[in-house]
Motif scaffolding. Structure first.
Motif, mmCIF file in Angstrom:
data_model
loop_
_atom_site.group_PDB
_atom_site.id
_atom_site.type_symbol
_atom_site.label_atom_id
_atom_site.label_comp_id
_atom_site.label_asym_id
_atom_site.label_seq_id
_atom_site.Cartn_x
_atom_site.Cartn_y
_atom_site.Cartn_z
ATOM 1 N N VAL A 3 0.839 -1.205 0.000
ATOM 2 C CA VAL A 3 0.000 0.000 0.000
ATOM 3 C C VAL A 3 0.871 1.251 0.000
ATOM 4 C CG1 VAL A 3 -1.697 1.323 1.312
ATOM 5 C CG2 VAL A 3 -1.941 -1.146 1.115
ATOM 6 N N SER A 4 1.978 1.222 0.717
ATOM 7 C CA SER A 4 2.857 2.388 0.777
ATOM 8 C C SER A 4 3.402 2.762 -0.601
ATOM 9 C CB SER A 4 4.013 2.147 1.745
ATOM 10 O OG SER A 4 4.796 1.048 1.316
ATOM 11 N N GLU A 5 3.492 1.802 -1.504
ATOM 12 C CA GLU A 5 3.959 2.081 -2.863
ATOM 13 C C GLU A 5 2.915 2.830 -3.684
ATOM 14 O OE1 GLU A 5 5.191 -1.658 -4.528
ATOM 15 O OE2 GLU A 5 6.750 -1.934 -3.034
ATOM 16 N N LEU A 6 1.649 2.762 -3.277
ATOM 17 C CA LEU A 6 0.589 3.487 -3.981
ATOM 18 C C LEU A 6 0.537 4.956 -3.590
ATOM 19 C CD1 LEU A 6 -2.404 0.978 -3.782
ATOM 20 C CD2 LEU A 6 -1.055 1.573 -5.791
ATOM 21 N N MET A 7 0.921 5.248 -2.353
ATOM 22 C CA MET A 7 0.812 6.617 -1.847
ATOM 23 C C MET A 7 1.660 7.572 -2.679
ATOM 24 S SD MET A 7 -1.349 6.115 0.478
ATOM 25 C CE MET A 7 -1.397 7.745 1.147
ATOM 26 N N GLY A 8 1.027 8.650 -3.157
ATOM 27 C CA GLY A 8 1.730 9.656 -3.939
ATOM 28 C C GLY A 8 1.903 9.312 -5.402
ATOM 29 N N ARG A 9 1.487 8.117 -5.803
ATOM 30 C CA ARG A 9 1.631 7.718 -7.209
ATOM 31 C C ARG A 9 0.701 8.561 -8.077
ATOM 32 N NH1 ARG A 9 3.219 1.926 -9.151
ATOM 33 N NH2 ARG A 9 4.446 2.307 -7.295
ATOM 34 N N ARG A 10 1.196 8.993 -9.218
ATOM 35 C CA ARG A 10 0.414 9.824 -10.136
ATOM 36 C C ARG A 10 -0.700 9.007 -10.779
ATOM 37 N NH1 ARG A 10 3.402 14.691 -11.507
ATOM 38 N NH2 ARG A 10 5.423 14.538 -10.507
ATOM 39 N N VAL A 11 -1.849 9.675 -10.969
ATOM 40 C CA VAL A 11 -3.027 9.027 -11.522
ATOM 41 C C VAL A 11 -3.387 9.702 -12.843
ATOM 42 C CG1 VAL A 11 -5.449 8.461 -11.109
ATOM 43 C CG2 VAL A 11 -3.842 8.499 -9.191
ATOM 44 N N LEU A 12 -3.622 8.872 -13.873
ATOM 45 C CA LEU A 12 -3.989 9.349 -15.195
ATOM 46 C C LEU A 12 -5.378 8.859 -15.569
ATOM 47 C CD1 LEU A 12 -0.693 8.366 -17.091
ATOM 48 C CD2 LEU A 12 -1.155 10.489 -15.860
ATOM 49 N N ASP A 13 -6.097 9.664 -16.388
ATOM 50 C CA ASP A 13 -7.374 9.170 -16.903
ATOM 51 C C ASP A 13 -7.094 8.216 -18.064
ATOM 52 O OD1 ASP A 13 -6.869 10.693 -19.178
ATOM 53 O OD2 ASP A 13 -8.595 12.001 -18.928
ATOM 54 N N MET A 17 -4.176 11.643 -19.445
ATOM 55 C CA MET A 17 -4.099 13.002 -18.915
ATOM 56 C C MET A 17 -3.979 12.902 -17.398
ATOM 57 S SD MET A 17 -4.233 14.817 -21.626
ATOM 58 C CE MET A 17 -4.381 16.422 -20.912
ATOM 59 N N GLU A 18 -2.981 13.581 -16.818
ATOM 60 C CA GLU A 18 -2.778 13.500 -15.370
ATOM 61 C C GLU A 18 -3.907 14.208 -14.645
ATOM 62 O OE1 GLU A 18 0.460 14.594 -11.937
ATOM 63 O OE2 GLU A 18 1.156 14.313 -13.983
ATOM 64 N N ILE A 19 -4.456 13.520 -13.634
ATOM 65 C CA ILE A 19 -5.558 14.110 -12.872
ATOM 66 C C ILE A 19 -5.225 14.299 -11.399
ATOM 67 C CG2 ILE A 19 -7.367 13.318 -14.414
ATOM 68 C CD1 ILE A 19 -7.853 11.063 -12.377
ATOM 69 N N GLY A 20 -4.164 13.693 -10.905
ATOM 70 C CA GLY A 20 -3.810 13.870 -9.502
ATOM 71 C C GLY A 20 -2.878 12.791 -9.000
ATOM 72 N N LYS A 21 -2.881 12.658 -7.675
ATOM 73 C CA LYS A 21 -2.030 11.671 -7.007
ATOM 74 C C LYS A 21 -2.846 10.928 -5.957
ATOM 75 C CE LYS A 21 2.257 14.267 -7.390
ATOM 76 N NZ LYS A 21 3.374 14.871 -6.666
ATOM 77 N N VAL A 22 -2.403 9.736 -5.615
ATOM 78 C CA VAL A 22 -3.047 8.953 -4.566
ATOM 79 C C VAL A 22 -2.760 9.621 -3.224
ATOM 80 C CG1 VAL A 22 -3.115 6.735 -3.369
ATOM 81 C CG2 VAL A 22 -2.881 6.809 -5.859
ATOM 82 N N ALA A 23 -3.837 9.970 -2.497
ATOM 83 C CA ALA A 23 -3.703 10.627 -1.207
ATOM 84 C C ALA A 23 -3.961 9.659 -0.042
ATOM 85 C CB ALA A 23 -4.656 11.817 -1.106
ATOM 86 N N GLU A 24 -4.923 8.753 -0.222
ATOM 87 C CA GLU A 24 -5.286 7.805 0.842
ATOM 88 C C GLU A 24 -5.735 6.497 0.228
ATOM 89 O OE1 GLU A 24 -8.355 9.366 3.364
ATOM 90 O OE2 GLU A 24 -7.292 11.226 3.718
ATOM 91 N N VAL A 25 -5.554 5.419 0.980
ATOM 92 C CA VAL A 25 -6.041 4.103 0.579
ATOM 93 C C VAL A 25 -6.840 3.550 1.754
ATOM 94 C CG1 VAL A 25 -5.406 1.780 -0.151
ATOM 95 C CG2 VAL A 25 -4.044 3.738 -0.913
#
Length: 97
Positions: A3-13, A17-25
């Motif tokens: 799960v720690s590897e997901l935190m802060g990972r960039r998210v694309l549609d 197109m970049e839409i944000g980053k993972v903030a919480e799981v």
């Protein structure tokens, strides 16, 4: 993957197109399953918006998390989250002499 590897990972549609980053799981610990993932859309607190996605909204996980959603679908989710959120309280700090 941790799960720690997901935190802060960039998210694309789905159109890359970049839409944000993972903030919480949000996990269901007994089942060991991810319930929701919260995406943060901005770096600046004032313009920052968050929304939740389900694991079924994810198309691929690699260097980026690619969703199977288009930008207009994501905007609809963000608007729904804003309607559910309580009004934000503004905090003003003053210096006392």
């Amino acid at each position: 993957m941790k799960v720690s590897e997901l935190m802060g990972r960039r998210v694309l549609d789905k159109n890359a197109m970049e839409i944000g980053k993972v903030a919480e799981v949000d996990l269901m610990p007994k089942e060991g399953i991810i319930n929701t993932i919260t995406i943060s859309t901005g770096e600046v607190w004032v313009r920052n918006k968050t929304f939740e996605i389900k694991p079924s909204d994810i198309q691929q996980v690699g260097d980026y998390i690619i969703l199977n959603l288009e930008e207009y679908e994501i905007e609809g989710i963000v608007e729904q989250e804003e309607e559910k959120a309580p009004e934000k309280t503004r905090l003003t700090l003053t210096k006392e002499d």
